[in-house]
Design an enzyme around this catalytic site. Sequence first.
Site, short mmCIF file in Angstrom:
data_model
loop_
_atom_site.label_atom_id
_atom_site.label_comp_id
_atom_site.label_asym_id
_atom_site.label_seq_id
_atom_site.Cartn_x
_atom_site.Cartn_y
_atom_site.Cartn_z
N LYS A 1 -83.74 -77.75 -50.27
CA LYS A 1 -83.05 -76.94 -49.26
C LYS A 1 -81.84 -76.20 -49.82
CE LYS A 1 -85.11 -77.69 -45.19
NZ LYS A 1 -85.53 -76.63 -44.26
N SER B 1 -90.67 -82.69 -51.97
CA SER B 1 -89.62 -81.79 -51.50
C SER B 1 -88.25 -82.43 -51.33
CB SER B 1 -90.04 -81.15 -50.17
OG SER B 1 -90.28 -82.15 -49.20
#
Length: 415
Positions: free
Chosen positions: A53, A308
Amino acid sequence: MRVPTGLDVDEAAECIGTTVRTTPLETSERLSAIAGVDVLLKREDLQVGRSYKVRGAYNLISNLSDDQRAAGVVCASAGNHAQGVAFACRELKIHGKVFLPSTTPRQKRRRIQDIGGGWIEQIYAGTTFDEAAAASREYSEEHGATYVHPFDDPLTIAGQGTVVREVIRQAYIRPAHVIVPVGGGGLLAGTALWLKEHYPATRLIGVEPAGAASMRAALDHGGPHRLTNVDGFVDGAAVARAGDNTYPIVAELVDEIISVDEGAVCTEMMELYQIEGIIAEPAGALASTALATGAVKPESGPVVCLVSGGNNDISRYDEILERSLVHEGLRHYFLVTFPQEPGALRHFLDEVLSEGEDIVLFEYTKKNNRETGPALVGIDIDNRERLGGLLERMEASPLSIDKLQPDSPIFSFLL
C-alpha cells in the site's frame, strides 16, 4: 478523471525510486510441488509498513502541488493504507490526518503513529469504518486537504502497479501467470496496465475472498455494485464496492477473477507460516490460496503470486486455526441432548467417540425443571475420513445429536 496507462506505472516507479524497498521474489518449493510448475512469491509482506500500500500512497502524495502539500492530506484507514500514508507524510514532510473508528485496536494506532511521527494526527470518528470514512471525506471538502484514496485514484493505481514492474525485472524468465489479491482493485488494475502493455501473453488472475467478492459482482452487473453483506475476516480485501476507476481497467485487461473460501485462506496462512516461515495477513495469502486449493491450475510456469501484506495480529491466530480446521473437515460441532441421568456422558465418551476423536469444546447447561439438557460439543478428528464412522455411531446412539453446519447462525459465536 484521466485513465492511467502503463507509462504512468513507469513514472510512478521513477517517483518512488529507492524510497520503498525492492522486495524479494522467492521460490516456494511447496507450491511448486502442488502446481507442478515453478511458483515464485513476491514478498510485499517485507515492504515498508509490511504492505504494498505504501507504493500507491507515496506516489499520490509526492505528486501534489505546493499548495496541495501546504493544505495537507487526509485518509480513512485502520490498517495498511494508513501506514502507507503515514510513511509518505513523514518522508515528504507533509501533514496528514488519519480518521479511524473508535474501535481501532491500540496496536494499530501505535503502529500508525510510530511510522508517521509528528507528521500524522489520528482522529477518531464513529465506531465503524464507514463512519470514519464519511468524516474524512467531509474534512477534506471543508478544509481543502487532499483525500488519499486507498485504491480508486489514478496515481494510487499507478503506484500499486510498480510491484509487477519490479517482478519482471527480478524473474529469471517471463512469468506465464501472475496472481494478484483483489479488494477494491487498485493493485490488480495497476498490475494489468503495465503487464498487458508489455507482456500481453502473461495470464493475469485476480483472487477475492468469497465473502467479499465485489469485483466479481461488478463484472456480473456491468459496473461497480455494492454488496449487501461483506465478511470482514480478510480485512485487507473486504471491500463492499469495486472502484469506479479500477473496474473498467479490470474488466478490459484481466483474464480471470476467482474467489476462494475464507477457511482455505486460513489453511494457506498456516502453511505459509509453518513451511515458508512467512507471516501473511489474510489478504496476503489470497493469491497463493488459489494455487494451493487448485482453483488455479497452470499449464506452464513460472507462476508469480503476490504476498501483498504481513500485518497480522497474533491474537487472531486462534480464529485462523479454527476456520482452517473447520474448512479442512477436521473440526465439527454438534448439539447433543443428554438425558439428566447418571451415565449419559459416559455413554457418549465410550460408545460414540473413538480413537483419534477428541472433544475440544463442551458447553452444557443443566435445566433443573427439565428432564434433558442440551450441550454444544466440538470434536476434532485426526483424519477427515473418520467423519462417516463418527456420524454412524451418533445415529446408532440413543442420544439426540444434531450436527451444526458451517452456515449455521450458531457458528457466528464460534468463529
